[in-house]
Design a protein around this motif. Structure first.
Motif, short mmCIF file in Angstrom:
data_model
loop_
_atom_site.label_atom_id
_atom_site.label_comp_id
_atom_site.label_asym_id
_atom_site.label_seq_id
_atom_site.Cartn_x
_atom_site.Cartn_y
_atom_site.Cartn_z
N ILE A 1 -1.55 -2.65 8.70
CA ILE A 1 -2.84 -2.38 8.08
C ILE A 1 -3.26 -3.37 7.07
O ILE A 1 -4.29 -4.20 7.00
N CYS A 2 -2.21 -3.58 6.12
CA CYS A 2 -2.36 -4.35 5.07
C CYS A 2 -2.58 -6.03 5.63
O CYS A 2 -3.25 -6.74 5.18
N ARG B 1 -9.87 -6.44 8.52
CA ARG B 1 -10.11 -5.24 7.70
C ARG B 1 -10.58 -5.75 6.37
O ARG B 1 -10.39 -6.72 5.79
N GLN C 1 -11.22 -6.51 2.59
CA GLN C 1 -10.32 -6.46 1.80
C GLN C 1 -10.97 -5.87 0.51
O GLN C 1 -10.48 -5.61 -0.52
N ARG D 1 -8.71 -1.05 3.28
CA ARG D 1 -7.50 -1.18 3.06
C ARG D 1 -6.98 0.47 2.54
O ARG D 1 -8.04 0.94 2.00
N CYS E 1 0.64 -1.20 0.07
CA CYS E 1 -0.08 0.08 -0.13
C CYS E 1 0.86 1.48 -0.03
O CYS E 1 0.33 2.17 -0.09
#
Lengths: 201, 201
Positions: free
Chosen positions: B74-75, B80, B82, B106, B63
Motif C-alpha cells: 500500500i505504501c 494512492r 499521498q 495511505r 505505516c
C-alpha cells in the motif's frame, strides 16, 4: 477478492486455517494476526509442531488409534487387559474414554458408522479387522461405545449380530441421565432410556 | 494430564493450537484430528505456510502494516493519494477498510489506543512516528478511524489536539446507524450519535 493487504502468503495461511472445524474466514484472520504478533512464541513453534506431526504420526495397525509408534502406546502397554475390547467410531472418542480413565482394556477404532443417508456400508468400515481381532483367543468381551444416535444404534445392532456369531460376549455402554444432568432439561428419548434401564438399589 | 493418547507431539500441537483466539482445548483437539485426517491437503500445507509466513513477514516501517515487503504494497503503490492518511488501531482494522475499498489514501497503524485501565500511555503507541509523518509536506488530511468505544474516543481526542498543532486537517469517521441496522435494536448511544450528526437532505 483478497481478504487482507498482506500478500499471497498470508492469504494462503488464512485460507488454510479457515478450513479447520470451528474457524471461518473472520476468525482465521484474527488467528493469523495473533500468530504474527506472537511469531517467536506461537507461529514458529506451531509450524514446527505441524511438520513434526505430519512426519511422525501413523495410524496403529492393530486398533486404528493415531500415535508416533505402531502398534500404538495403548496396544503396546503390557498392563492393559487384553480380554476386553472397546469399539469406538473415531480416534477422538478413544481419547475421550482415555481421559475418563474408565476403560483398562484395549480399543478398536471403527472409522465411522453405517449410514444409509451418507452411503456408508459395512465394507467402508474396519468391520473385518474387528471380527478378526475379536475371534482371537484373548478377547472375551467387546464393549460397543458408539454415539447414541440413530446411525450409532443401527451400527451397534449390526456389530452385535456379527460378534455374537463368533461367540464373543457383547455389551454396549449405558444410556441414561448424564452426571450433573437435570431431568427438566433432558430430552424425551434420554428420559425414556433412563427409565427403561433403571437399576434396583 | 494428557488430553489424548497420541504422544507428546500431538499434545504439543493441541496446546499450541488452543492458544489461538477462538479455539479452546476441545476445539483444538477436533482441529488436530481434522488436520491428521487431511494430512496431505491441510496439515502439510499449513505447516509450510506458517514457516513461510514466519520467515518472510515484516512490519512496514512507514505505516506499520504487515507484508512480505517493506515498505508494504500500500505504501509503495504509486496510484494512492499521498495527501490523505487514515489512522487505525490495528492491522486488522486496515484490512477491514481495504476490503471495504473506500479509502484510496495511505494508512498508519497506531498499535493500540490509550487506556487508563490497561496502562497504555502515549509513549506506548507510535504517536511520534504519526506526527512526524503528518508533518511531511504531502499530508493534507488525517482521518482517525479508531474503534467507537471510550478508549478509541479519548485517543482520537488526544491525537486531534496533537495533529491540530502541526496544522494538518483532522477528521474522524462518522458514527450513526450501521447499514442494514434497525432502530429498535440499536443502543441508546448509537441512536443519540445518529441524531446528533443528522444530515440535511
Amino acid at each position: 477478492m483478497p481478504q487482507t493487504s498482506a500478500g499471497p502468503q498470508i492469504e494462503q495461511l488464512i485460507t488454510l486455517l479457515s478450513r479447520l472445524p470451528g474457524l471461518g474466514p473472520r476468525s482465521a484472520r484474527r488467528a493469523v494476526l495473533h500468530l504474527i504478533r506472537k511469531k517467536e512464541g506461537l507461529l514458529i513453534p506451531l509450524g514446527r509442531a505441524m511438520n513434526e506431526a505430519a512426519e511422525h504420526i501413523v495410524s496403529c495397525q492393530q486398533c486404528g488409534n493415531i500415535d508416533v509408534r505402531n502398534p500404538c502406546a495403548i496396544c503396546a502397554a503390557p498392563g492393559r487387559d487384553q480380554s476386553i475390547l472397546c469399539v469406538v467410531e473415531q480416534v477422538g472418542d478413544l481419547w475421550a474414554l482415555e481421559r475418563a480413565g474408565a476403560h483398562r482394556g484395549r480399543y478398536f477404532v471403527l472409522g465411522g458408522v453405517l449410514s444409509a443417508i451418507d452411503g456408508v456400508r459395512p465394507d467402508d468400515l474396519h468391520i473385518d479387522r474387528l471380527l478378526a481381532l475379536a475371534s482371537g483367543s484373548e478377547v472375551r468381551e467387546v464393549i460397543l461405545a458408539l454415539n447414541a444416535n440413530v446411525d450409532g444404534a443401527s451400527t451397534a445392532h449390526y456389530l452385535g449380530d456379527a460378534l455374537a456369531k463368533i461367540g464373543v460376549q457383547v455389551s454396549s455402554i449405558a444410556r441414561g441421565v448424564p452426571v450433573g444432568g437435570e431431568l427438566d432439561y433432558l430430552d424425551d428419548g434420554t428420559l425414556a432410556a433412563a427409565l427403561h434401564s433403571r437399576k434396583s438399589m
